[in-house]
Design an enzyme around this catalytic site. Structure first.
Site, mmCIF file in Angstrom:
data_model
loop_
_atom_site.group_PDB
_atom_site.id
_atom_site.type_symbol
_atom_site.label_atom_id
_atom_site.label_comp_id
_atom_site.label_asym_id
_atom_site.label_seq_id
_atom_site.Cartn_x
_atom_site.Cartn_y
_atom_site.Cartn_z
ATOM 1 C CB SER A 129 -1.235 -0.008 1.315
ATOM 2 O OG SER A 129 -1.458 1.367 1.485
ATOM 3 C CE LYS A 183 -3.189 -2.849 -0.098
ATOM 4 N NZ LYS A 183 -3.868 -2.525 -1.465
ATOM 5 C CG HIS A 186 -5.037 -1.138 3.869
ATOM 6 N ND1 HIS A 186 -5.387 -0.393 2.502
ATOM 7 C CD2 HIS A 186 -3.959 -0.360 4.599
ATOM 8 C CE1 HIS A 186 -4.399 0.676 2.153
ATOM 9 N NE2 HIS A 186 -4.171 0.685 3.401
ATOM 10 C CG ASN A 187 -7.348 -1.937 -0.953
ATOM 11 O OD1 ASN A 187 -6.208 -1.763 -0.018
ATOM 12 N ND2 ASN A 187 -7.538 -2.614 -1.563
ATOM 13 C CD GLU A 190 -7.882 2.721 0.006
ATOM 14 O OE1 GLU A 190 -6.436 2.086 0.541
ATOM 15 O OE2 GLU A 190 -7.794 2.461 -1.445
HETATM 16 C C1 6PG Z 1 -3.473 0.744 -1.345
HETATM 17 C C2 6PG Z 1 -5.199 1.169 -2.312
HETATM 18 C C3 6PG Z 1 -4.806 0.897 -3.700
HETATM 19 C C4 6PG Z 1 -5.945 0.421 -4.317
HETATM 20 C C5 6PG Z 1 -6.469 1.223 -5.389
HETATM 21 C C6 6PG Z 1 -7.700 1.333 -6.025
HETATM 22 O O1 6PG Z 1 -3.274 1.090 -0.599
HETATM 23 O O2 6PG Z 1 -2.325 1.660 -2.596
HETATM 24 O O3 6PG Z 1 -5.500 0.508 -1.420
HETATM 25 O O4 6PG Z 1 -3.911 -0.784 -3.185
HETATM 26 O O5 6PG Z 1 -6.222 -0.556 -4.598
HETATM 27 O O6 6PG Z 1 -6.306 2.162 -4.345
HETATM 28 O O7 6PG Z 1 -8.674 1.021 -4.857
HETATM 29 P P1 6PG Z 1 -9.943 1.295 -5.493
HETATM 30 O O8 6PG Z 1 -9.860 1.097 -7.324
HETATM 31 O O9 6PG Z 1 -11.178 0.191 -5.712
HETATM 32 O O10 6PG Z 1 -11.077 2.421 -5.350
#
Ligand code: 6PG
Length: 469
Positions: A129, A183, A186-187, A190
């Site tokens: 990330s 991960k 994590h997302n 996010e």
């Molecule tokens: C990271 C982000 C990254 C993510 C993209 C797109 O940790 O750097 O989580 O891996 O996959 O930002 O995410 P979306 O297209 O699903 O919003």
């Protein structure tokens, strides 16, 4: 070219080439592979000045030049991962490591690990990330796979990862798909935090009618407090950015349709399977989905009227409540993600150390935030079953709940959709309720489907012939 490279990278797109440069900066010799000749040439041009770097579009040459047992990072788009693995694994040797550093689904990682194990190849799922800048100067790295094989790449990963107070933002997380699972969560967090911020923006723009400069000031102020985070930092800056075409603020010309690559949805799907509620993250995914229906929303707005928006309160107080509501809801969002990790740890035998996960999220990644220090300390006690029960953080949420309620009330009063705030508050209220009206659901299930119910005064399962004497 000679057999001198300590690690190989397949896929020289933005992430792959930046990671490669990061690895080379730390004194490791690294070779890249890509079918695209332009990408290979671009790296070769750099290789003239940096002897740690090489690139090729020839797979056999690539493999021949990596020390054995080989460590190879895959940074290729998800749809081609299987094809790349098939092509490469037939030419690799037992003991080699193949590390999928993309956002693959953890169940795919499990299958891939199992099938490569039969060939003696160690397959790793590794979350990275931090976007482009993270890859280049220090990402947060979430690896999972065979623990002994991990030792082979540990020095390289520790060298390139972000550092916080001298501690590296990488840690071996567990077997199999542990890294990709972390991960994915994590997302999910996010997504939840981004939706909460979007809701604060909605209130500021439509209720308080703040200008972009004023929004910038509010986020800047929040970012100075304990709320400090990478997402707030970039959000603050977004409001100042100019559009090259119109010279207006860019934020105002961006279409209100939010896309996704699927990881947020995967978290919700798995949380449902494991029966771990993560309603703030669910709301975030649903709102991205709702945003896709732009034309339909436009048409529906002609019929489905809401209340008039006339704010008569204390604007300063409202912003203060909004900041506190955001902070309390971020804690609740993290609590949902951590609860999912705790359950997955047992269900999938990952044996996570949740404290370590919080530790490696403190730097480099998209959800890095000052709050993670407190989350890390909370899970230092291995007995903590839920983040909202932590002696410090439970007070933070409890003391800010009145502000969260005020914001949810305002959203309802003015007809502003605040599903992430509402879900966070309901999660808080549901989680602290000894009694929930689930007895009625049980009664209904038994009434229409003889699904049985349990009693509060007797052990066993019961059925009633409802409505009959
Ligand atoms: C990271 C982000 C990254 C993510 C993209 C797109 O940790 O750097 O989580 O891996 O996959 O930002 O995410 P979306 O297209 O699903 O919003």
């Amino acid at each position: 070219m000679s057999n001198k490279y300590e690690i190989g990278i397949v896929g020289l797109g933005t992430m792959g080439s930046n990671l490669l440069l990061n690895i080379a900066d730390h004194g490791y010799r690294v070779i890249g592979l890509d079918k695209d000749k332009d990408k290979v040439e671009a790296l070769r041009a750099m290789a003239t000045k940096n002897s740690n770097i090489e690139a090729t579009n020839n797979l056999e040459e690539f493999l021949k030049n990596i020390h054995q047992p080989r460590a190879i990072l895959l940074l290729v788009p998800s749809p081609v991962v299987d094809a790349v693995i098939a092509e490469m694994s037939s030419l690799m040797s037992p003991g080699d490591m193949l590390i999928d550093a993309g956002n693959s689904h953890f169940k795919d990682t499990n299958h891939r690990e199992k099938s490569l194990k039969e060939k003696g190849i160690y397959f790793f799922g590794m979350g990275i990330s931090g976007g482009e800048e993270g890859a280049r100067f220090g990402p947060s790295i979430m690896p999972g796979g065979n623990p002994e094989a991990y030792e082979h790449i540990r020095p390289i990963l520790e060298a390139i990862a972000a550092k916080v107070n001298g501690e590296v933002c990488v840690s071996y997380l567990g077997p199999g798909s542990a890294g990709h699972y972390v991960k994915m969560v994590h997302n999910g967090i996010e997504y939840g935090l981004m939706q909460l911020m979007a809701e604060t923006y909605h209130l500021m723009k439509k209720v308080l009618k703040l200008s972009n400069d004023e929004c910038h000031e509010v986020y800047k102020e929040w970012n100075k407090k304990e709320f400090n985070s990478y997402l707030l930092e970039i959000t603050e800056k977004i409001f100042l950015e100019k559009d090259d075409k119109t010279n207006n603020r860019l934020i105002d010309v961006i279409l209100d349709v939010a896309k996704q690559k699927g990881t947020g949805m995967w978290v919700c799907q798995d949380a449902m399977e494991l029966q771990v509620p993560i309603p703030t993250i669910d709301a975030a995914v649903s709102m991205r989905d709702l945003s896709l229906h732009k034309e339909e929303r436009k048409m529906a707005g002609l019929y489905l009227h809401g209340p008039e928006i006339k704010f008569k309160g204390d604007r300063k107080l409202f912003l203060q409540q909004l900041g506190n509501a955001y902070y309390a809801s971020s804690i609740i969002t993290f609590a949902q993600g951590m609860a999912l990790l705790t359950k997955a740890s047992v269900t999938y035998s990952y044996d996570f150390k949740v404290e370590d996960i919080a530790r490696i999220w403190r730097g480099g990644c998209i959800i890095r935030a000052a709050l993670l220090e407190a989350i890390m300390s909370a899970f230092h006690s291995t007995q903590l079953s839920h983040l909202l029960l932590d002696s410090h953080l439970h007070l933070e949420v409890r003391n800010k709940q009145a502000d969260l309620r005020a914001i949810v009330e305002a959203g309802s009063r003015f007809g502003i959709p605040l599903p992430a705030f509402m879900a966070s508050l309901s999660y808080y209220d549901g989680y602290r309720s000894e009694w929930l009206p689930a007895n009625l659901i049980q009664a209904q299930r038994d009434y229409f489907g003889a699904h049985t119910y349990e009693r509060i005064d007797e052990v066993g399962v019961f059925h009633k012939n409802w409505g009959q004497e």
